[in-house]
Design an enzyme around this catalytic site. Structure first.
Site, PDB file in Angstrom:
ATOM      1  N   SER A  13      33.151  39.353  38.046  1.00  0.00           N
ATOM      2  CA  SER A  13      32.628  38.138  39.050  1.00  0.00           C
ATOM      3  C   SER A  13      31.792  37.142  38.661  1.00  0.00           C
ATOM      4  CB  SER A  13      32.450  39.026  40.225  1.00  0.00           C
ATOM      5  OG  SER A  13      31.721  37.990  41.055  1.00  0.00           O
ATOM      6  N   PHE A  55      25.244  26.470  55.980  1.00  0.00           N
ATOM      7  CA  PHE A  55      23.993  26.857  55.704  1.00  0.00           C
ATOM      8  C   PHE A  55      23.131  25.333  55.203  1.00  0.00           C
ATOM      9  CE2 PHE A  55      24.917  31.286  53.860  1.00  0.00           C
ATOM     10  CZ  PHE A  55      24.968  31.621  55.319  1.00  0.00           C
ATOM     11  N   ASN A  61      34.932  31.172  42.924  1.00  0.00           N
ATOM     12  CA  ASN A  61      35.198  31.531  44.418  1.00  0.00           C
ATOM     13  C   ASN A  61      36.505  31.479  44.822  1.00  0.00           C
ATOM     14  OD1 ASN A  61      32.144  31.162  44.448  1.00  0.00           O
ATOM     15  ND2 ASN A  61      32.604  31.733  46.562  1.00  0.00           N
ATOM     16  N   ILE A 104      43.318  39.285  46.482  1.00  0.00           N
ATOM     17  CA  ILE A 104      43.913  38.812  45.075  1.00  0.00           C
ATOM     18  C   ILE A 104      44.856  39.743  44.641  1.00  0.00           C
ATOM     19  CG2 ILE A 104      43.266  38.556  42.803  1.00  0.00           C
ATOM     20  CD1 ILE A 104      40.333  37.793  43.868  1.00  0.00           C
ATOM     21  N   LYS A 130      39.536  40.225  55.171  1.00  0.00           N
ATOM     22  CA  LYS A 130      38.244  40.411  54.474  1.00  0.00           C
ATOM     23  C   LYS A 130      37.081  39.800  55.489  1.00  0.00           C
ATOM     24  CE  LYS A 130      37.291  39.376  50.212  1.00  0.00           C
ATOM     25  NZ  LYS A 130      37.457  38.332  48.917  1.00  0.00           N
ATOM     26  N   ARG A 174      37.909  61.222  40.592  1.00  0.00           N
ATOM     27  CA  ARG A 174      38.497  61.627  39.544  1.00  0.00           C
ATOM     28  C   ARG A 174      39.936  62.334  39.571  1.00  0.00           C
ATOM     29  NH1 ARG A 174      37.175  62.303  34.028  1.00  0.00           N
ATOM     30  NH2 ARG A 174      35.054  61.530  34.336  1.00  0.00           N
ATOM     31  N   GLY A 182      40.573  46.618  42.676  1.00  0.00           N
ATOM     32  CA  GLY A 182      39.832  47.214  43.731  1.00  0.00           C
ATOM     33  C   GLY A 182      38.533  47.331  43.604  1.00  0.00           C
ATOM     34  N   ALA A 183      37.838  47.188  44.778  1.00  0.00           N
ATOM     35  CA  ALA A 183      36.120  47.146  44.591  1.00  0.00           C
ATOM     36  C   ALA A 183      35.839  47.133  45.807  1.00  0.00           C
ATOM     37  CB  ALA A 183      35.715  45.986  43.686  1.00  0.00           C
ATOM     38  N   TYR A 208      25.889  43.891  44.017  1.00  0.00           N
ATOM     39  CA  TYR A 208      27.156  43.560  43.740  1.00  0.00           C
ATOM     40  C   TYR A 208      27.579  42.927  42.419  1.00  0.00           C
ATOM     41  CZ  TYR A 208      31.744  41.157  43.972  1.00  0.00           C
ATOM     42  OH  TYR A 208      33.028  40.663  43.436  1.00  0.00           O
ATOM     43  N   ARG A 248      30.247  25.492  44.712  1.00  0.00           N
ATOM     44  CA  ARG A 248      30.679  26.606  44.329  1.00  0.00           C
ATOM     45  C   ARG A 248      31.815  25.928  43.458  1.00  0.00           C
ATOM     46  NH1 ARG A 248      27.241  28.470  45.876  1.00  0.00           N
ATOM     47  NH2 ARG A 248      26.957  30.328  47.266  1.00  0.00           N
ATOM     48  N   ASP A 274      45.021  52.134  46.725  1.00  0.00           N
ATOM     49  CA  ASP A 274      44.105  51.366  47.465  1.00  0.00           C
ATOM     50  C   ASP A 274      43.550  52.505  48.599  1.00  0.00           C
ATOM     51  OD1 ASP A 274      42.968  49.325  49.439  1.00  0.00           O
ATOM     52  OD2 ASP A 274      44.051  47.883  48.076  1.00  0.00           O
TER      53      ASP A 274
HETATM   54  N1  LIG Z   1      37.731  36.777  46.149  1.00  0.00           N
HETATM   55  C1  LIG Z   1      36.766  36.338  45.267  1.00  0.00           C
HETATM   56  O1  LIG Z   1      36.329  35.234  45.479  1.00  0.00           O
HETATM   57  C2  LIG Z   1      36.057  37.292  44.024  1.00  0.00           C
HETATM   58  C3  LIG Z   1      35.453  36.628  43.213  1.00  0.00           C
HETATM   59  C4  LIG Z   1      34.904  37.438  42.257  1.00  0.00           C
HETATM   60  C5  LIG Z   1      35.444  38.677  41.930  1.00  0.00           C
HETATM   61  N2  LIG Z   1      36.358  39.224  42.953  1.00  0.00           N
HETATM   62  C6  LIG Z   1      36.765  40.587  42.538  1.00  0.00           C
HETATM   63  O2  LIG Z   1      38.182  40.635  42.775  1.00  0.00           O
HETATM   64  C7  LIG Z   1      38.762  41.790  43.040  1.00  0.00           C
HETATM   65  C8  LIG Z   1      39.444  41.523  44.327  1.00  0.00           C
HETATM   66  O3  LIG Z   1      38.951  41.140  45.505  1.00  0.00           O
HETATM   67  P1  LIG Z   1      39.485  40.315  46.720  1.00  0.00           P
HETATM   68  O4  LIG Z   1      38.861  39.230  47.001  1.00  0.00           O
HETATM   69  O5  LIG Z   1      40.830  40.628  46.835  1.00  0.00           O
HETATM   70  O6  LIG Z   1      39.017  41.456  47.744  1.00  0.00           O
HETATM   71  P2  LIG Z   1      39.583  42.448  48.856  1.00  0.00           P
HETATM   72  O7  LIG Z   1      38.466  43.293  49.570  1.00  0.00           O
HETATM   73  O8  LIG Z   1      40.741  41.861  49.623  1.00  0.00           O
HETATM   74  O9  LIG Z   1      40.232  43.507  47.791  1.00  0.00           O
HETATM   75  C9  LIG Z   1      39.500  44.652  47.407  1.00  0.00           C
HETATM   76  C10 LIG Z   1      40.708  45.758  47.601  1.00  0.00           C
HETATM   77  O10 LIG Z   1      40.028  46.931  46.902  1.00  0.00           O
HETATM   78  C11 LIG Z   1      40.329  48.114  47.964  1.00  0.00           C
HETATM   79  N3  LIG Z   1      39.262  49.038  47.832  1.00  0.00           N
HETATM   80  C12 LIG Z   1      38.025  49.092  47.896  1.00  0.00           C
HETATM   81  N4  LIG Z   1      37.212  50.066  47.585  1.00  0.00           N
HETATM   82  C13 LIG Z   1      38.156  51.152  47.226  1.00  0.00           C
HETATM   83  C14 LIG Z   1      38.149  52.281  46.589  1.00  0.00           C
HETATM   84  N5  LIG Z   1      36.959  52.824  46.622  1.00  0.00           N
HETATM   85  N6  LIG Z   1      39.502  52.922  46.319  1.00  0.00           N
HETATM   86  C15 LIG Z   1      40.379  52.286  46.436  1.00  0.00           C
HETATM   87  N7  LIG Z   1      40.486  50.981  46.938  1.00  0.00           N
HETATM   88  C16 LIG Z   1      39.521  50.359  47.228  1.00  0.00           C
HETATM   89  C17 LIG Z   1      40.170  47.495  49.264  1.00  0.00           C
HETATM   90  O11 LIG Z   1      40.745  48.105  50.390  1.00  0.00           O
HETATM   91  C18 LIG Z   1      40.844  45.831  49.023  1.00  0.00           C
HETATM   92  O12 LIG Z   1      42.319  46.344  49.281  1.00  0.00           O
HETATM   93  C19 LIG Z   1      37.305  42.541  43.413  1.00  0.00           C
HETATM   94  O13 LIG Z   1      36.961  43.662  42.409  1.00  0.00           O
HETATM   95  C20 LIG Z   1      36.344  41.602  43.775  1.00  0.00           C
HETATM   96  O14 LIG Z   1      35.181  41.970  43.323  1.00  0.00           O
HETATM   97  C21 LIG Z   1      36.641  38.530  44.024  1.00  0.00           C
END
Ligand SMILES: NC(=O)c1ccc[n+]([C@@H]2O[C@H](COP(=O)([O-])OP(=O)(O)OC[C@H]3O[C@@H](n4cnc5c(N)ncnc54)[C@H](O)[C@@H]3O)[C@@H](O)[C@H]2O)c1
Length: 309
Positions: free
Chosen positions: A117, A202, A170, A12, A179, A58, A77-78, A140, A209, A33
């Site tokens: 989320s 499943f 989703n 995203i 991913k 920090r 980021g997560a 999570y 969803r 990142d």
């Molecule tokens: N894709 C979905 O369906 C969905 C749904 C609900 C929430 N989210 C949230 O959206 C956000 C983006 O998710 P995404 O789907 O793009 O996943 P993604 O895994 O592609 O993106 C997460 C990014 O965070 C970076 N990251 C992880 N831990 C880190 C850290 N400690 N320090 C620095 N960077 C870090 C990863 O390298 C990655 O680039 C997240 O917060 C996720 O929880 C996504």
């Protein structure tokens, strides 16, 4: 304008970076990142500055505070693998870091728009509304709910600061392929079918969803930036679709007629049904989803086809 996108090398985040560069061509866009689930290829060709670091450290934020003056922080980021069971790691990275983001933003006077989320709702009855059913079933979802609570309190204590949480449902679309098994079911099923295999679901594929195309998720971020409203908002389509329906749509688009192969769900916890109530997002953010599952899949498939070549 100076924008920080944490997790900008991810799915995203990198879509958001692209849109920010398109809408604000003069802007300086910085990505923070650690490349744990993101990939440099998501950023190739984009004029971004990358800071490689752990957002739960920090010292990284102290360094950013010295070097930049951001107008907005898009905190994406997560740890996004929802099956990770290491509670300490999940809470440190996803929840505790929220405080570091908010403290830095306060110093900059920057808006904070962060990714929450639909995982916060667990298996509570749909449609999910922002103010009820907050019973996450895995760490999570709990980490994301903790983020929301930290953000809510901080915003109350600092009303001058905009803090907007977006509870994505989703999300699927281009640049999610790194991913792996955490990528959307849209991608996973499309890849299986494009490789000539039956789509694996499943038992019995009736779980539903709210599948939302990444273009709508990015749009919600831009609306949050422009509208300047604090609070937490659902980001979905407002319509739940079953995995069986998704297979039908893919069959139609690909001109195939695969029957799903059903197998037992290996998880103790699995969300059975998610559907966003969009009342608040519509009213306060002017958010209106533009992509139905049919249209999103049609738009996305040419990209997916290039992945299997
Ligand atoms: N894709 C979905 O369906 C969905 C749904 C609900 C929430 N989210 C949230 O959206 C956000 C983006 O998710 P995404 O789907 O793009 O996943 P993604 O895994 O592609 O993106 C997460 C990014 O965070 C970076 N990251 C992880 N831990 C880190 C850290 N400690 N320090 C620095 N960077 C870090 C990863 O390298 C990655 O680039 C997240 O917060 C996720 O929880 C996504």
């Amino acid at each position: 304008m100076e924008f920080l996108v944490t997790g900008g090398a991810g799915f995203i985040g990198s879509n958001l970076v692209r849109e920010l560069l398109k809408r604000y061509p003069e802007a300086r866009v910085v990505v923070l990142d650690d490349f744990s689930s993101g990939h440099f290829k998501n950023l190739v060709g984009l004029p971004v500055e990358v800071v490689t670091g752990d957002l739960s450290d920090r010292a990284v934020w102290d360094e950013l505070k010295r070097r930049y003056r951001f107008d907005a922080v898009f905190h994406q980021g997560a740890i996004t693998d929802t099956t990770v069971e290491d509670q300490y790691r999940m809470m440190r990275v996803n929840a505790d870091s929220m405080r570091l983001v908010l403290e830095a933003a306060l110093e900059w006077g920057a808006k904070v728009i962060y990714a929450s989320s639909a995982g916060v709702y667990g298996n509570t009855p749909p449609p999910m509304r922002e103010d009820r059913g907050l019973l996450p079933e895995n760490v999570y979802g709990f980490s994301k709910l903790t983020m929301d609570r930290i953000a809510e309190r901080f915003a109350r204590e600092h009303p001058e600061l905009q803090v907007t949480g977006l509870r994505y449902f989703n999300v699927y679309g281009p640049h999610e392929e790194y991913k792996g098994r955490s990528a959307s079911m849209v991608l996973q099923l499309a890849l299986q079918m494009l490789k000539g295999r039956r789509p694996r679901l499943f038992k019995w594929g009736q779980q539903k969803r709210d599948f939302v195309y990444v273009k709508d998720a990015v749009k919600a971020n831009l609306l949050a930036l422009e509208r300047g409203v604090s609070g937490v908002f659902n980001v979905g389509t407002g319509r739940a679709r079953s995995f069986n329906e998704l297979v039908e749509i893919l069959n139609r688009e690909l001109g195939t007629s695969y029957e799903p192969e059903y197998f037992d769900c290996p998880y103790d916890f699995y969300q059975e049904y998610t559907e966003a109530d969009l009342t608040r997002a519509r009213e306060l953010l002017d958010y209106e989803p533009e992509w139905s599952l049919e249209e999103g899949v049609k738009d996305y498939l040419p990209y997916v086809k290039r992945l299997v070549r």
